[in-house]
Write a protein that holds these residues in place. Structure first.
Motif, PDB file in Angstrom:
ATOM      1  N   GLU A  47     -44.782 -40.927   4.168  1.00  0.00           N
ATOM      2  CA  GLU A  47     -45.624 -40.357   3.123  1.00  0.00           C
ATOM      3  C   GLU A  47     -45.736 -41.280   1.918  1.00  0.00           C
ATOM      4  O   GLU A  47     -46.802 -41.411   1.321  1.00  0.00           O
ATOM      5  CB  GLU A  47     -45.083 -38.987   2.721  1.00  0.00           C
ATOM      6  CG  GLU A  47     -45.201 -37.938   3.821  1.00  0.00           C
ATOM      7  CD  GLU A  47     -46.625 -37.850   4.375  1.00  0.00           C
ATOM      8  OE1 GLU A  47     -47.584 -37.851   3.587  1.00  0.00           O
ATOM      9  OE2 GLU A  47     -46.773 -37.800   5.608  1.00  0.00           O
ATOM     10  N   GLU A  48     -44.634 -41.936   1.540  1.00  0.00           N
ATOM     11  CA  GLU A  48     -44.709 -42.897   0.447  1.00  0.00           C
ATOM     12  C   GLU A  48     -45.620 -44.064   0.820  1.00  0.00           C
ATOM     13  O   GLU A  48     -46.391 -44.572  -0.008  1.00  0.00           O
ATOM     14  CB  GLU A  48     -43.314 -43.409   0.095  1.00  0.00           C
ATOM     15  CG  GLU A  48     -42.383 -42.363  -0.485  1.00  0.00           C
ATOM     16  CD  GLU A  48     -41.011 -42.936  -0.749  1.00  0.00           C
ATOM     17  OE1 GLU A  48     -40.880 -43.737  -1.686  1.00  0.00           O
ATOM     18  OE2 GLU A  48     -40.071 -42.586   0.001  1.00  0.00           O
ATOM     19  N   CYS A 104     -48.138 -43.924   2.960  1.00  0.00           N
ATOM     20  CA  CYS A 104     -49.523 -43.443   2.954  1.00  0.00           C
ATOM     21  C   CYS A 104     -50.058 -43.369   1.521  1.00  0.00           C
ATOM     22  O   CYS A 104     -51.235 -43.677   1.269  1.00  0.00           O
ATOM     23  CB  CYS A 104     -49.604 -42.077   3.628  1.00  0.00           C
ATOM     24  SG  CYS A 104     -49.404 -42.148   5.436  1.00  0.00           S
ATOM     25  N   HIS A 105     -49.207 -42.954   0.584  1.00  0.00           N
ATOM     26  CA  HIS A 105     -49.634 -42.903  -0.810  1.00  0.00           C
ATOM     27  C   HIS A 105     -49.974 -44.318  -1.304  1.00  0.00           C
ATOM     28  O   HIS A 105     -51.003 -44.514  -1.975  1.00  0.00           O
ATOM     29  CB  HIS A 105     -48.539 -42.285  -1.671  1.00  0.00           C
ATOM     30  CG  HIS A 105     -48.855 -42.281  -3.133  1.00  0.00           C
ATOM     31  ND1 HIS A 105     -49.792 -41.437  -3.695  1.00  0.00           N
ATOM     32  CD2 HIS A 105     -48.376 -43.049  -4.162  1.00  0.00           C
ATOM     33  CE1 HIS A 105     -49.880 -41.671  -4.991  1.00  0.00           C
ATOM     34  NE2 HIS A 105     -49.028 -42.638  -5.306  1.00  0.00           N
ATOM     35  N   CYS A 155     -51.234 -45.776   8.244  1.00  0.00           N
ATOM     36  CA  CYS A 155     -50.807 -44.462   7.770  1.00  0.00           C
ATOM     37  C   CYS A 155     -51.098 -43.397   8.822  1.00  0.00           C
ATOM     38  O   CYS A 155     -50.223 -42.585   9.154  1.00  0.00           O
ATOM     39  CB  CYS A 155     -51.517 -44.135   6.457  1.00  0.00           C
ATOM     40  SG  CYS A 155     -51.303 -42.419   5.910  1.00  0.00           S
ATOM     41  N   ARG A 209     -48.483 -41.131  11.170  1.00  0.00           N
ATOM     42  CA  ARG A 209     -48.528 -39.662  11.212  1.00  0.00           C
ATOM     43  C   ARG A 209     -48.820 -39.136  12.608  1.00  0.00           C
ATOM     44  O   ARG A 209     -48.726 -37.933  12.858  1.00  0.00           O
ATOM     45  CB  ARG A 209     -49.598 -39.157  10.245  1.00  0.00           C
ATOM     46  CG  ARG A 209     -49.220 -39.294   8.772  1.00  0.00           C
ATOM     47  CD  ARG A 209     -50.395 -38.965   7.890  1.00  0.00           C
ATOM     48  NE  ARG A 209     -49.983 -38.853   6.478  1.00  0.00           N
ATOM     49  CZ  ARG A 209     -50.831 -38.741   5.458  1.00  0.00           C
ATOM     50  NH1 ARG A 209     -52.147 -38.740   5.689  1.00  0.00           N
ATOM     51  NH2 ARG A 209     -50.375 -38.638   4.230  1.00  0.00           N
ATOM     52  N   PRO A 242     -47.416 -34.015  10.693  1.00  0.00           N
ATOM     53  CA  PRO A 242     -46.959 -35.407  10.837  1.00  0.00           C
ATOM     54  C   PRO A 242     -46.006 -35.565  12.003  1.00  0.00           C
ATOM     55  O   PRO A 242     -45.191 -34.688  12.288  1.00  0.00           O
ATOM     56  CB  PRO A 242     -46.280 -35.691   9.485  1.00  0.00           C
ATOM     57  CG  PRO A 242     -46.828 -34.662   8.555  1.00  0.00           C
ATOM     58  CD  PRO A 242     -47.090 -33.444   9.382  1.00  0.00           C
TER      59      PRO A 242
END
Length: 494
Positions: free
Chosen positions: A413-414, A416-417, A439, A443, A491
């Motif tokens: 998630e970090e 993807c951000h 990303c 997922r 995810p």
């Protein structure tokens, strides 16, 4: 050359690395052609026969053995060439006659005065001059045999003198042979050392026999060998292959098998007879893939051992070959593999140095993080990359590198951000678009990943790597239709 090595020529690597010290004697009995043999025999008949008649035969045999050992020991110490010939025995006899005749020049009954003492000196000097001005002559061996003969001549006594004084003994010849054995043993011990060869570019350190020498070819491959041209040749080569992605080395091992070691097909090292592997193993504390092969070349059978060691986006290909005729080389290769180590490459040291010198500059921090990530040190890369993003928020490349480092460490998630932020600052940047693809792959959303990959392809339709990735992803989706619905289930761990 191969015939001489097979029959027992002085070949330094086989003496020092394969333990074949008997070659220090056998090499004196071999000659490269009829002319070489005829020349040595002619002189030996004259000088050797004279010396054998003047002294006890036991002393004469001891002189020959001592001269033979000292000749090849001197050649081993100062010359890496493959050597054969009885010229060292000839020089030993001439040296002994020179000193013996000088010591007993006034003795009326000494029967070899015509070929000894000062009369032998011109012959010795002419032979030495011929050696120094000729190509392919082992002058180190000649000097070794001459010195052995000079020293022996200082202790030899004419046969008539020993008969009158009743001083016949076996101590003198035994001492002479023992001294020659000691000299040969010391030379072998001194030349049998090992050294550590380091390559700062690769970040690899490997121990190898002292006599091995290396070269770099036009493709950046470093190759080391024991110096023998054919039979008896052993080699080690190292090459760093850029994979572009973090891999385990298996694909490189299979490619090497298919391209370099196809069964029954002649290759650079010979025709492949059998291949074992690839199989997992450890090299220098790192997981690697291993291949074993048996080859057949014009100089006999050979063994090949190859390792494929992943290091981030690089795969190190390490290949060892050695002659099957001398199994002792398997121990040499075993030690080289066991003591192989991976050091910090120079590019990483330089990047660390620049980052330390300029702690407030985003460029050195970004460079350090990128190098760390490419070498498989993604956890360590996150900190300098995050600092580079903080110092220069608009730099798309830093955000892309940070996203990739976070994906590599499992922080999906970090990552993807960071990928989304990179696309905000660079909506048409292929690196940012590719980070978005990673990303979605992390997922488990394969259809969405394909959409973003197609978007990246529209931006840069000529990018061969993106085109190959698109084709591979389509193949996966076609082979597993159920993956179309994965993105609805949340995810998926990477």
């Amino acid at each position: 050359m191969d015939a001489l090595v097979r029959w027992g020529a002085k070949a330094g690597p086989l003496v020092l690395e394969a333990g074949q010290v008997w070659r220090l004697l056998s090499a004196n009995l071999l000659h490269r052609d009829a002319l070489h043999l005829a020349l040595n025999v002619t002189v030996l008949v004259a000088a050797g026969t004279a010396l054998e008649r003047a002294c006890r035969r036991l002393d004469y045999v001891a002189l020959l053995i001592s001269s033979a050992l000292t000749t090849m020991a001197s050649s081993l110490a100062w010359s890496g060439a493959v050597s054969v010939g009885a010229s060292g025995l000839v020089y030993g006899c001439m040296g002994a006659l020179l000193v013996l005749g000088r010591r007993h020049r006034s003795r009326a009954g000494f029967r070899v005065r015509w070929l000894s003492g000062e009369s032998a000196l011109p012959t010795v000097l002419v032979f030495l001059w011929m050696g120094w001005t000729s190509v392919g002559v082992d002058n180190a061996g000649h000097l070794g045999g001459l010195v052995a003969g000079l020293l022996a001549g200082a202790f030899l006594e004419p046969r008539e003198l020993e008969r009158r004084t009743m001083r016949s003994s076996v101590a003198r010849p035994l001492v002479g042979v023992g001294a020659a054995l000691l000299v040969a043993g010391l030379v072998v011990m001194e030349r049998s050392g090992w050294r550590v060869e380091r390559d700062d570019g690769f970040g690899v350190a490997v121990v190898m026999p002292e006599g091995w020498r290396g070269e770099v070819d036009g493709q950046g491959r470093r190759t080391f060998s024991n110096g023998l041209p054919g039979l008896g040749r052993a080699t080690f080569s190292a090459e760093a292959i850029e994979a572009g992605e973090a891999v385990d080395g298996l694909s490189q091992a299979r490619h090497f098998h298919e391209e370099t070691l196809p069964l029954g097909v002649p290759g650079p090292e010979g025709r492949t007879l059998s291949v074992q592997g690839p199989s997992r193993t450890l090299v220098g504390g790192r997981v690697a893939q291993r291949l074993r092969a048996q080859l057949e070349g014009p100089d006999g059978g050979r063994h090949l051992l190859a390792f494929f060691v992943p290091r981030g986006e690089w795969v190190y290909r390490l290949v060892f070959t050695w002659p099957a005729q001398w199994p002792a080389y398997q121990d040499v290769v075993g030690r080289m593999v066991a003591e192989l180590r991976f050091d910090e490459p120079s590019v990483l040291r330089e990047a660390r140095g620049r980052a330390l010198l300029s702690p407030g500059a985003p460029g050195p921090q970004r460079e350090l993080g990128a190098v760390l990530r490419r070498l498989g040190l993604s956890r360590e890369a996150v900190t300098p990359l995050a600092e580079a993003v903080r110092l220069s928020p608009a730099h798309v490349g830093a955000r892309v590198e940070l996203a990739r480092a976070l994906f590599d460490t499992g922080r999906v998630e970090e990552g993807c951000h960071a990928a989304d932020e990179a696309q905000v600052y660079g909506p048409s940047d292929t690196g940012a678009l590719e980070a978005g693809v990673r990303c979605e792959l992390s997922r488990g959303a394969l259809p969405r990943a394909l959409e973003r990959l197609e978007e990246a392809r529209r931006v840069d339709p000529q990018d061969a790597r993106l085109r190959a990735a698109e084709a591979a992803l389509k193949t996966v989706l076609e082979a597993s239709p159920s993956s179309v619905h994965r993105e609805t289930s949340g995810p998926t761990p990477r």
